[in-house]
Enzyme design. Sequence first.
Site, PDB file in Angstrom:
ATOM      1  N   HIS A 108       1.885   0.057 -11.464  1.00 29.20           N
ATOM      2  CA  HIS A 108       0.878   1.109 -11.623  1.00 29.20           C
ATOM      3  C   HIS A 108      -0.014   0.918 -12.867  1.00 29.20           C
ATOM      4  O   HIS A 108      -1.237   0.974 -12.778  1.00 29.20           O
ATOM      5  CB  HIS A 108       1.538   2.489 -11.734  1.00 29.20           C
ATOM      6  CG  HIS A 108       2.507   2.789 -10.635  1.00 29.20           C
ATOM      7  ND1 HIS A 108       2.313   2.388  -9.339  1.00 29.20           N
ATOM      8  CD2 HIS A 108       3.676   3.478 -10.631  1.00 29.20           C
ATOM      9  CE1 HIS A 108       3.332   2.813  -8.595  1.00 29.20           C
ATOM     10  NE2 HIS A 108       4.157   3.462  -9.354  1.00 29.20           N
ATOM     11  N   GLY A 112      16.886   7.136   3.923  1.00 27.94           N
ATOM     12  CA  GLY A 112      16.711   7.204   2.462  1.00 27.94           C
ATOM     13  C   GLY A 112      15.734   8.280   2.027  1.00 27.94           C
ATOM     14  O   GLY A 112      15.106   8.985   2.825  1.00 27.94           O
ATOM     15  N   ASP A 113      15.614   8.331   0.719  1.00 29.65           N
ATOM     16  CA  ASP A 113      14.854   9.376   0.059  1.00 29.65           C
ATOM     17  C   ASP A 113      13.344   9.308   0.329  1.00 29.65           C
ATOM     18  O   ASP A 113      12.685  10.315   0.581  1.00 29.65           O
ATOM     19  CB  ASP A 113      15.130   9.160  -1.443  1.00 29.65           C
ATOM     20  CG  ASP A 113      14.734  10.344  -2.235  1.00 29.65           C
ATOM     21  OD1 ASP A 113      15.113  11.446  -1.833  1.00 29.65           O
ATOM     22  OD2 ASP A 113      14.012  10.157  -3.234  1.00 29.65           O
ATOM     23  N   LEU A 114      12.811   8.095   0.289  1.00 29.04           N
ATOM     24  CA  LEU A 114      11.350   7.944   0.450  1.00 29.04           C
ATOM     25  C   LEU A 114      10.887   8.431   1.823  1.00 29.04           C
ATOM     26  O   LEU A 114       9.833   9.057   1.968  1.00 29.04           O
ATOM     27  CB  LEU A 114      10.961   6.475   0.268  1.00 29.04           C
ATOM     28  CG  LEU A 114       9.458   6.234   0.271  1.00 29.04           C
ATOM     29  CD1 LEU A 114       8.850   6.669  -1.056  1.00 29.04           C
ATOM     30  CD2 LEU A 114       9.130   4.779   0.534  1.00 29.04           C
ATOM     31  N   LYS A 158       9.082   9.255 -19.104  1.00 30.11           N
ATOM     32  CA  LYS A 158       9.693  10.391 -18.389  1.00 30.11           C
ATOM     33  C   LYS A 158      10.079  11.460 -19.401  1.00 30.11           C
ATOM     34  O   LYS A 158      10.246  11.183 -20.577  1.00 30.11           O
ATOM     35  CB  LYS A 158      10.928   9.922 -17.621  1.00 30.11           C
ATOM     36  CG  LYS A 158      10.560   9.002 -16.452  1.00 30.11           C
ATOM     37  CD  LYS A 158      11.666   8.939 -15.419  1.00 30.11           C
ATOM     38  CE  LYS A 158      11.318   8.006 -14.272  1.00 30.11           C
ATOM     39  NZ  LYS A 158      10.344   8.561 -13.334  1.00 30.11           N
ATOM     40  N   LYS A 168       7.384  -0.894  -3.622  1.00 33.35           N
ATOM     41  CA  LYS A 168       7.780  -1.381  -4.927  1.00 33.35           C
ATOM     42  C   LYS A 168       9.204  -0.923  -5.217  1.00 33.35           C
ATOM     43  O   LYS A 168       9.630   0.049  -4.589  1.00 33.35           O
ATOM     44  CB  LYS A 168       6.815  -0.888  -6.002  1.00 33.35           C
ATOM     45  CG  LYS A 168       6.822   0.635  -6.200  1.00 33.35           C
ATOM     46  CD  LYS A 168       6.172   1.016  -7.481  1.00 33.35           C
ATOM     47  CE  LYS A 168       7.114   0.892  -8.637  1.00 33.35           C
ATOM     48  NZ  LYS A 168       7.929   2.092  -8.895  1.00 33.35           N
ATOM     49  N   ALA A 213      15.416   4.470   6.899  1.00 33.44           N
ATOM     50  CA  ALA A 213      14.990   5.793   7.369  1.00 33.44           C
ATOM     51  C   ALA A 213      15.910   6.914   6.908  1.00 33.44           C
ATOM     52  O   ALA A 213      15.524   8.076   6.933  1.00 33.44           O
ATOM     53  CB  ALA A 213      14.908   5.793   8.891  1.00 33.44           C
TER      54      ALA A 213
HETATM   55  C1  BG6 Z   1       7.081   5.664  -8.848  1.00 31.85           C
HETATM   56  C2  BG6 Z   1       8.130   5.454  -9.880  1.00 31.85           C
HETATM   57  O1  BG6 Z   1       6.511   4.449  -8.453  1.00 31.85           O
HETATM   58  O2  BG6 Z   1       6.063   6.510  -9.364  1.00 31.85           O
HETATM   59  C3  BG6 Z   1       8.703   6.768 -10.357  1.00 31.85           C
HETATM   60  O3  BG6 Z   1       9.170   4.662  -9.343  1.00 31.85           O
HETATM   61  C4  BG6 Z   1       7.606   7.698 -10.797  1.00 31.85           C
HETATM   62  O4  BG6 Z   1       9.643   6.594 -11.405  1.00 31.85           O
HETATM   63  C5  BG6 Z   1       6.534   7.793  -9.734  1.00 31.85           C
HETATM   64  O5  BG6 Z   1       8.183   8.957 -11.019  1.00 31.85           O
HETATM   65  C6  BG6 Z   1       5.353   8.590 -10.201  1.00 31.85           C
HETATM   66  O6  BG6 Z   1       4.474   8.732  -9.141  1.00 31.85           O
HETATM   67  P1  BG6 Z   1       3.479   9.952  -9.084  1.00 31.85           P
HETATM   68  O7  BG6 Z   1       2.629   9.725  -7.890  1.00 31.85           O
HETATM   69  O8  BG6 Z   1       4.321  11.175  -9.009  1.00 31.85           O
HETATM   70  O9  BG6 Z   1       2.714   9.880 -10.363  1.00 31.85           O
END
Ligand code: BG6
Length: 519
Positions: A271, A41-43, A371, A179, A39
């Site tokens: 993804h 953390g960033d997410l 990126k 993930k 909790a």
């Molecule tokens: C995350 C990756 O799963 O998805 C990140 O760890 C990436 O590195 C991100 O930036 C991108 O997600 P979105 O929803 O911004 O396209």
Amino acid sequence: MSDHRLALSDKTTKKSIPRREDRCGIDVPGPFGLVIFGASGDLTKRKLIPSLYHLYQDNIIQKNFFILGVSRAEMSTDRFRDLMYRAVKEAFPKEVGRSSWKEFVLKLHYAVFDSAATGSGRSPLEEKLLPLEKKYRTGENRIFYLALPPAGSEGIIHHLGQAGLSREGRSYTRIVIEKPFGRDLDSARKLNTLLRDSFQESQIYRIDHYLAKEPVQNILMFRFANSIFEPLWNSRYIDHIQITSAETLGVEHRAGYYEKSGVLRDMFQNHMFQLLAVTAMEPPEAFEAERVRDEKGKVLRSIRPFPLDRLEESIVLGQYGRGKAEGKTVAGYREEEGISKRSTTPTFAAMKVWVDNWRWRGVPFYLRSGKRLSGRKIEISIHFKPVPYMMFSSRMDGLIEPNTLVFRIQPEEGINLNFQTKLPGSKICLESVPMNFSYGKDVLLDAYEWVLLDCMHGDPMLFVREDAVEQAWSLLTPLIEKLESTTEPGRFPNYAAGSSGPEEAARWIEKDGRTWRPL
Ligand code: BG6
């Protein structure tokens, strides 16, 4: 506040067509207690609490719930609430309503918890949970959300099992795993085994937030609720498919994680392969989570293993160097804080994937993600074959551009079908024009809001099943290992920040007689 949200709370609005939420509805889930591990953390700050607040503000979750943030960091509940307020304000600068925040903040609680320091007897976590469950009358429905890297998750999963907190009675218990799910096949298998020791597969929710993006959910509807496209959805009519996820951002503050991960683990194992599976799958016999996941699993099992002795045919890697983004000079990957000066971690990959089955034999899927590219774009483009015979060639210059169908997943969510039209005049001049569907403001919930909501509803459709995780890793692990053992530091950087990626990737697809769609 955006228009669709206004519409949700504006009870006096009367329109001649039913409002979207009246037509499509969003079911309100029952009471729940949500425990967020990680909790501090960033997410939690960036995604989870803002998403939960949004759901609450829009009346999509009802009042019987609480959120218990836990981590090893010492912090009071007041401090946690304060931090979360700032996080929500940052996520939605104009939308934090005073009265709804005042109500919401009372649902937030914090506890210090270290799974390694727990002794025998009742779990300290349960001690925290029981009074909250009583107070908020959540009927002991529990969601454990692990917003943690895999190494941090193991101790917690073990603790939940040992302490009997994974058991379900009349109420439900669910566990959500972020993930990356492991870092290779072995670690993913270990994590799955650990989970299965304490939880049933039906209790486990492995997140891939790309699956929850509204336009991705729509791909199945588009394919299987329209009769005109499915007959064309095969190698007879389709030349190739491109799947792109391009970002303008760099590694940001995630050096520690990204250095060990790189684009293949970070974006492809989950993804990109999931987008491929949704695009390529057969129609399931019913629109049910297990049937849909069965079909996606079959696609992953049909992917041809990468030829390890000829990897240059299948993949091009890249790493960004210094360049320009939004008019400003930005650092190269190796210049970012926490990154090795000789790092060989790829921040870009272009990959050719073959799906060996009747439908897709001979149709390459080109996947591309990176990126610090020139554009922010997620899209899937279906490139149809050229017309079989050029009957206009004696009367016109140039070639006829083949049709393309583009799913725009982000930004400007929508679908384009590009086809040829004759320009007015006596000469034969053709132009490719798009037929365009745009969601506009109709994208009601963002991906994390969907993920949380579906978990509260107990609908695993948008989550990844054990077999899919392992199948994706079994394809990528040998490839990654080979690349890691052979990539020399001198190879990178090979594209400038703000560019469209390595030139090698453009030449590589051109060798196949194709070009990338622009970013
Ligand atoms: C995350 C990756 O799963 O998805 C990140 O760890 C990436 O590195 C991100 O930036 C991108 O997600 P979105 O929803 O911004 O396209």
